[in-house]
Write a protein that holds these residues in place. Structure first.
Motif, PDB file in Angstrom:
ATOM      1  N   LYS A   1       0.872  -0.681   0.199  1.00  0.00           N
ATOM      2  CA  LYS A   1      -0.093  -0.154  -0.042  1.00  0.00           C
ATOM      3  C   LYS A   1       0.478   1.140   0.125  1.00  0.00           C
ATOM      4  O   LYS A   1       0.539   1.963  -0.871  1.00  0.00           O
ATOM      5  CB  LYS A   1      -0.960   0.284   1.141  1.00  0.00           C
ATOM      6  N   THR A   2       1.545   1.037   0.756  1.00  0.00           N
ATOM      7  CA  THR A   2       2.629   2.141   0.677  1.00  0.00           C
ATOM      8  C   THR A   2       3.395   2.909  -0.256  1.00  0.00           C
ATOM      9  O   THR A   2       4.078   3.749  -0.361  1.00  0.00           O
ATOM     10  CB  THR A   2       3.539   2.547   2.399  1.00  0.00           C
ATOM     11  N   THR A   3       4.490   1.381  -0.835  1.00  0.00           N
ATOM     12  CA  THR A   3       4.763   1.618  -2.047  1.00  0.00           C
ATOM     13  C   THR A   3       3.688   2.189  -3.149  1.00  0.00           C
ATOM     14  O   THR A   3       4.376   3.109  -4.069  1.00  0.00           O
ATOM     15  CB  THR A   3       5.332   0.678  -2.643  1.00  0.00           C
TER      16      THR A   3
ATOM     17  N   PHE B   1       2.217  11.316   5.446  1.00  0.00           N
ATOM     18  CA  PHE B   1       3.386   9.917   5.729  1.00  0.00           C
ATOM     19  C   PHE B   1       2.283   8.844   6.286  1.00  0.00           C
ATOM     20  O   PHE B   1       1.910   9.396   7.556  1.00  0.00           O
ATOM     21  CB  PHE B   1       3.823  10.606   5.197  1.00  0.00           C
ATOM     22  N   GLN B   2       2.538   7.733   6.276  1.00  0.00           N
ATOM     23  CA  GLN B   2       2.230   6.985   7.300  1.00  0.00           C
ATOM     24  C   GLN B   2       3.675   6.969   8.121  1.00  0.00           C
ATOM     25  O   GLN B   2       2.949   6.757   9.016  1.00  0.00           O
ATOM     26  CB  GLN B   2       2.387   5.038   6.791  1.00  0.00           C
ATOM     27  N   ILE B   3       4.407   7.026   8.133  1.00  0.00           N
ATOM     28  CA  ILE B   3       6.009   6.906   9.442  1.00  0.00           C
ATOM     29  C   ILE B   3       5.851   8.547   8.786  1.00  0.00           C
ATOM     30  O   ILE B   3       7.145   8.808   7.717  1.00  0.00           O
ATOM     31  CB  ILE B   3       7.026   6.440   8.055  1.00  0.00           C
TER      32      ILE B   3
ATOM     33  N   MET C   1      -3.608   9.984   1.646  1.00  0.00           N
ATOM     34  CA  MET C   1      -3.290   9.375   2.772  1.00  0.00           C
ATOM     35  C   MET C   1      -3.511   7.787   2.904  1.00  0.00           C
ATOM     36  O   MET C   1      -3.552   7.092   3.306  1.00  0.00           O
ATOM     37  CB  MET C   1      -4.716   9.939   3.903  1.00  0.00           C
ATOM     38  N   ASP C   2      -1.795   8.437   3.750  1.00  0.00           N
ATOM     39  CA  ASP C   2      -1.489   7.190   4.367  1.00  0.00           C
ATOM     40  C   ASP C   2      -2.105   6.432   5.863  1.00  0.00           C
ATOM     41  O   ASP C   2      -0.925   7.151   6.523  1.00  0.00           O
ATOM     42  CB  ASP C   2      -0.019   6.689   3.992  1.00  0.00           C
ATOM     43  N   GLU C   3      -2.829   5.908   6.315  1.00  0.00           N
ATOM     44  CA  GLU C   3      -2.908   5.851   7.892  1.00  0.00           C
ATOM     45  C   GLU C   3      -3.100   6.479   8.534  1.00  0.00           C
ATOM     46  O   GLU C   3      -2.690   7.246   9.508  1.00  0.00           O
ATOM     47  CB  GLU C   3      -1.950   4.565   7.980  1.00  0.00           C
TER      48      GLU C   3
END
Ligand SMILES: Nc1ncnc2c1ncn2[C@@H]1O[C@H](COP(=O)(O)OP(=O)(O)OP(=O)(O)O)[C@@H](O)[C@H]1O
Ligand SMILES: [Mg+2]
Lengths: 249, 327
Positions: A44-46, A86-88, A172-174
């Motif tokens: 997903k993040t990729t 970002f997720q991170i 949006m990532d998480e």
């Protein structure tokens, strides 16, 4: 039907022998929240990184409002209207919360080449930045150094910075990760209202949030979209149940 | 703990009070020493913009210091020998005018910084350190082999260059000029840091992705910062050459690049007055300890180690009680 705000066509990405994104074609329509769900490491993040330009694709195309942006870098895609979280967290950790949203306001007005204007005395910028913080409920912490924020607050700040860009779409990532039950509900309610401003491609683990928000859901497993559809479609899909929801078919 | 603005004010007042006291006590050497500190501080203010705000660990800032020095040396050499500077297609006379020399030093070092930055900013981290170091060495060896301007022996200038209305041979007046330029550079850094550009540059040091995802180009931001940084260090080089009335390839040496980094860290990386405090401490140590022992660099190293390990904000961080290296 009007043309999608975002579409990908046959995106691929491999890390050595691992295929992280395998022929992904999805789109995001005006006014919708399109959720992407999938197990850890599904890619997903990729995929988000390929869409927003921070990771070059091995093959495939990305289009924003019909325009091919595949060859553009992250900053050009941001200027074309893509607002990413970002997720991170990718925040300026030593800076305050306010400075981080201010950076977004500066980016949105492309004013970073002003060398002598004082940024904190520019009411347009500061008001714009403060509004974004108020909307995500982080105004009270505006003087806090980013490094001292909780994980959940960093998510909120990520969203606030994206808001300052007034993007054409959000990726949006998480955004609810680490927010806790209360915060997660507040963020969910906020995102619910946000879709009328700009559609959201939403990667999310919290299924309550997904079922509350998504107009459509795509399920990503081992880099491949195995199903796309409404909440009911996805719930009813045997393949999804086996692969992801973990319920026996 | 003391507010940073009081520390900053005290440092500036101290820096100007010392040579004034020395003047009344007829301690010419102290004036010269303070001038040296002011010039090193100016060079380090330049570095601090690249290193402190932009996070670029340049191990090649001696290039700009040396270019400023040679800009002064070459222009003054042609003026004192009454020989024009021959560019092939056209020729220009030399000059003994400081403002003209400073302008040339600024332009030449800004241009060099642009080229070096363009090439070096393709890399980051250790590679950036190495490539800037390599540029430094290139200029160093070029200067050594440049026979027309003294090669290894350097170039002596007999009379200090001039500034309208001042007698630059009077140590206190020359100090005044250096101090004024230092204040100007500090003002520039202060304004830059508060501008949209400074905000973005400061963020680019911390997260490339963050800056890119708001639509800004971190490499361009850093490049401009590097150019401004190099230009300021270049002017310091011209002043340094004027102080000694002598230029030599050692102005390009990697030791000088290293010393600029060290004194910036000691004073406080990214802090407005970090370079000034650092330069003052550096010159004091060099003078006092250098007179006592040949191994004064060992003590400098010990202080550096203590600061890196325990007070990451340098001396300013220690005084103001703000720990982080950047504020
Ligand atoms: N830069 C990289 N180099 C090598 N492998 C990578 C890289 N980035 C991701 N991967 C691998 O690609 C796969 C997909 O990772 P990705 O982070 O996209 O998953 P994800 O769906 O976002 O997972 P999560 O739900 O944990 O956030 C994983 O197996 C991961 O280890
Ligand atoms: Mg992920």
């Amino acid at each position: 039907m009007s043309e999608p705000v975002l579409s990908t066509h046959g995106l691929r990405k491999s890390f050595g022998a691992l295929t992280a994104t395998d022929n992904v074609s999805i789109d995001l329509r005006r006014g919708e929240i399109h959720a992407i769900i999938g197990p850890n490491g599904a890619g997903k993040t990729t995929l988000i990184a390929q869409i927003s330009g921070s990771l070059a694709s091995d093959a495939g195309r990305v289009e924003l409002e019909g325009r091919d942006v595949t060859s553009l870098g992250t900053e050009a895609r941001a200027r074309a209207g893509l607002g990413r979280t970002f997720q991170i967290s990718a925040l300026a950790m030593e800076d305050t919360v306010f400075e981080n949203v201010l950076l977004g306001a500066v980016g949105a007005t492309s004013g970073a080449w002003a060398l002598f204007r004082s940024v904190i005395h520019d009411r347009n910028l500061t008001d714009h930045a403060m509004q974004a913080l108020e909307r995500v409920g982080l105004a009270g912490a505006h003087r806090t150094r980013c490094a001292d924020l909780s994980h959940g607050q960093r998510r909120q700040l990520e969203v606030a910075v994206a808001l300052t860009l007034r993007p054409r779409l959000f990726v949006m990532d998480e955004p609810t990760a680490g927010l806790g039950a209360e915060g997660s509900r507040a963020m969910t309610a906020f995102l619910d209202g946000l879709r009328v401003e700009a559609p959201i491609l939403l990667v999310e683990h919290d299924m309550d949030a997904v079922f509350a928000l998504a107009d459509r859901i795509s399920v990503l497993v081992y880099g491949r979209i195995i199903a796309t559809g409404t909440i009911d479609d996805i719930r009813a899909s045997e393949e999804v149940r086996e692969a992801y929801l973990g319920e026996p078919a | 703990m003391i507010g940073e603005r009081y520390v900053n004010g005290a440092v500036l007042i101290g820096l100007i009070a010392l040579p004034l006291w020395a003047l009344s006590a007829d301690e010419v050497f102290t004036i010269t020493l303070t001038t040296r500190a002011a010039i090193l501080a100016l060079a380090a203010v330049g570095l601090n913009i690249a290193l402190g705000i932009g996070g670029m660990v340049s191990f090649g800032h001696a290039v700009f210091f040396g270019l400023g020095g040679y800009a002064m040396g070459i222009l003054a050499f042609h003026a004192q020998t009454f020989s024009p500077l021959d560019f092939g297609l056209f020729a220009l006379p030399g000059t003994k005018s400081m403002p003209v020399i400073w302008l040339v030093a600024t332009v030449v070092s800004a241009f060099a910084a642009w080229i070096i930055g363009l090439l070096s900013l393709r890399t980051a981290g250790v590679y950036f350190i190495m490539i800037t170091l390599a540029f430094g060495q290139m200029f160093f060896y070029f200067a050594i082999s440049w026979g027309a301007y003294g090669g290894e022996d350097g170039l002596s200038i007999y009379v200090r260059n001039s500034f309208v209305g001042l007698d630059t041979l009077m140590p206190i007046q020359f100090f005044g000029l250096c101090f004024a330029l230092l204040c100007l550079a500090l003002l520039l850094q202060w304004r830059l840091r508060r501008s949209p550009f400074g905000l973005a540059l400061n963020a680019a040091r911390q997260s490339t992705e963050r800056v890119q995802s708001v639509g800004l180009n971190p490499r361009q931001l850093k490049l401009l910062a590097f150019v401004i940084s190099g230009a300021i260090t270049g002017v310091a080089g011209a002043l340094f050459a004027d102080l000694n009335r002598f230029v030599s390839p050692t102005m390009f040496s990697w030791q000088l690049s290293g010393e600029l980094i060290i004194l910036t860290i000691i004073g406080g990386v990214g802090r407005l007055m970090g370079p000034v405090i650092g330069a003052a401490i550096f010159i004091t140590l060099e003078h006092w300890l250098g007179g006592l022992t040949d191994f004064w660099h060992v003590w400098l190293g010990t202080i550096l180690l203590a600061i890196v390990l325990f007070w990451r904000g340098g001396v300013i961080g220690l005084l103001t009680g703000k720990e982080g290296p950047h504020v």
